[in-house]
Design a protein around this motif. Structure first.
Motif, PDB file in Angstrom:
ATOM      1  N   CYS A   3       0.835  -1.189   0.000  1.00 18.53           N
ATOM      2  CA  CYS A   3       0.000   0.000   0.000  1.00 18.53           C
ATOM      3  C   CYS A   3       0.878   1.250   0.000  1.00 18.53           C
ATOM      4  O   CYS A   3       1.885   1.311   0.701  1.00 18.53           O
ATOM      5  CB  CYS A   3      -0.910  -0.019   1.230  1.00 18.53           C
ATOM      6  N   THR A   5      -0.250   4.335   0.823  1.00 21.86           N
ATOM      7  CA  THR A   5      -0.669   5.333   1.804  1.00 21.86           C
ATOM      8  C   THR A   5       0.432   5.459   2.862  1.00 21.86           C
ATOM      9  O   THR A   5       0.853   4.445   3.420  1.00 21.86           O
ATOM     10  CB  THR A   5      -1.988   4.896   2.480  1.00 21.86           C
ATOM     11  N   CYS A   8       0.325   3.502   6.098  1.00 17.54           N
ATOM     12  CA  CYS A   8       0.244   2.035   6.005  1.00 17.54           C
ATOM     13  C   CYS A   8       1.562   1.378   5.641  1.00 17.54           C
ATOM     14  O   CYS A   8       1.778   0.214   5.950  1.00 17.54           O
ATOM     15  CB  CYS A   8      -0.761   1.614   4.941  1.00 17.54           C
ATOM     16  N   CYS A  44      -5.870  -2.880   0.397  1.00 19.17           N
ATOM     17  CA  CYS A  44      -5.122  -2.765   1.646  1.00 19.17           C
ATOM     18  C   CYS A  44      -6.145  -2.926   2.761  1.00 19.17           C
ATOM     19  O   CYS A  44      -7.103  -2.137   2.837  1.00 19.17           O
ATOM     20  CB  CYS A  44      -4.424  -1.418   1.751  1.00 19.17           C
ATOM     21  N   CYS A  47      -6.234   0.511   5.377  1.00 12.47           N
ATOM     22  CA  CYS A  47      -6.880   1.792   5.051  1.00 12.47           C
ATOM     23  C   CYS A  47      -8.012   1.631   4.045  1.00 12.47           C
ATOM     24  O   CYS A  47      -8.657   2.614   3.672  1.00 12.47           O
ATOM     25  CB  CYS A  47      -5.850   2.778   4.521  1.00 12.47           C
TER      26      CYS A  47
HETATM   27 ZN   LIG Z   1      -3.235   1.098   3.213  1.00 11.36          ZN
END
Ligand SMILES: [Zn+2]
Length: 179
Positions: A3, A5, A8, A44, A47
């Motif tokens: 992921c 993000t 994460c 993911c 998130c």
């Molecule tokens: Zn994530």
């Protein structure tokens, strides 16, 4: 694959579909047509961002709905219900439009006469060429701005055009990766 993000990283991405639900699509690579391509979505689990070959979508607390980021680095773009193309194809549409002043109708006819119909049994329509033009154009602008183009999830192609124009005029074309 992990992921992207920031909070994460590096959480892994899980397959986000039953195997029986993974769509079989037609994929055009350059001028070669494959009728045995599969689109495998990922998720993911932290998130809840969903990853696809050309975009990722995520629940946005700011907009209070799903938002979609159209990836500049996508190798393949979806231009129809079950039709995907590579970036060579979409860049060729853009190039022909600007260099030959070709309309979407003219390019559709050119592609079908040259590579579709008898050769590959694939017949493209104007809406698909138009989608290729829009998807490639918005990525070209986003790449030049070093941003990712972001819209509401599942926005129709015409809505994406107006969002892109509106964002450019207000200098809010996109958000930086990481939202
Ligand atoms: Zn994530």
């Amino acid at each position: 694959m992990a992921c992207t993000t920031p909070a994460c990283q590096p959480h892994h991405i899980s397959v986000f579909s039953w195997v029986r639900d993974i769509p079989k699509v037609t994929l055009i690579i350059g001028t070669t047509v494959s009728n045995n391509a599969y689109v495998v979505p990922g998720e993911c689990t932290v998130c809840k961002t969903h990853y696809y070959p050309d975009h990722k979508d995520f629940p946005s607390p700011v907009y209070n709905q799903q938002r979609e980021i159209h990836l500049n680095s996508a190798r393949y773009l979806k231009i129809g219900q079950t039709l995907w193309v590579d970036r060579v194809f979409s860049k060729a549409v853009l190039s022909a439009t600007y260099n030959f002043h070709a309309s979407a109708n003219a390019y559709t006819q050119f592609w079908n006469d040259s590579f579709g119909n008898v050769t590959t049994k694939v017949v493209l329509g104007r809406p698909q060429i138009w989608q290729a033009f829009v998807h490639e154009s918005t990525r070209m602008v986003a790449t030049a701005l070093e941003e990712d183009f972001e819209t509401d999830a599942n926005a129709k192609v015409d809505e994406r055009c107006s969002m892109a124009a509106r964002s450019l005029s207000t200098n809010t074309y996109a958000t930086r990766p990481g939202y």
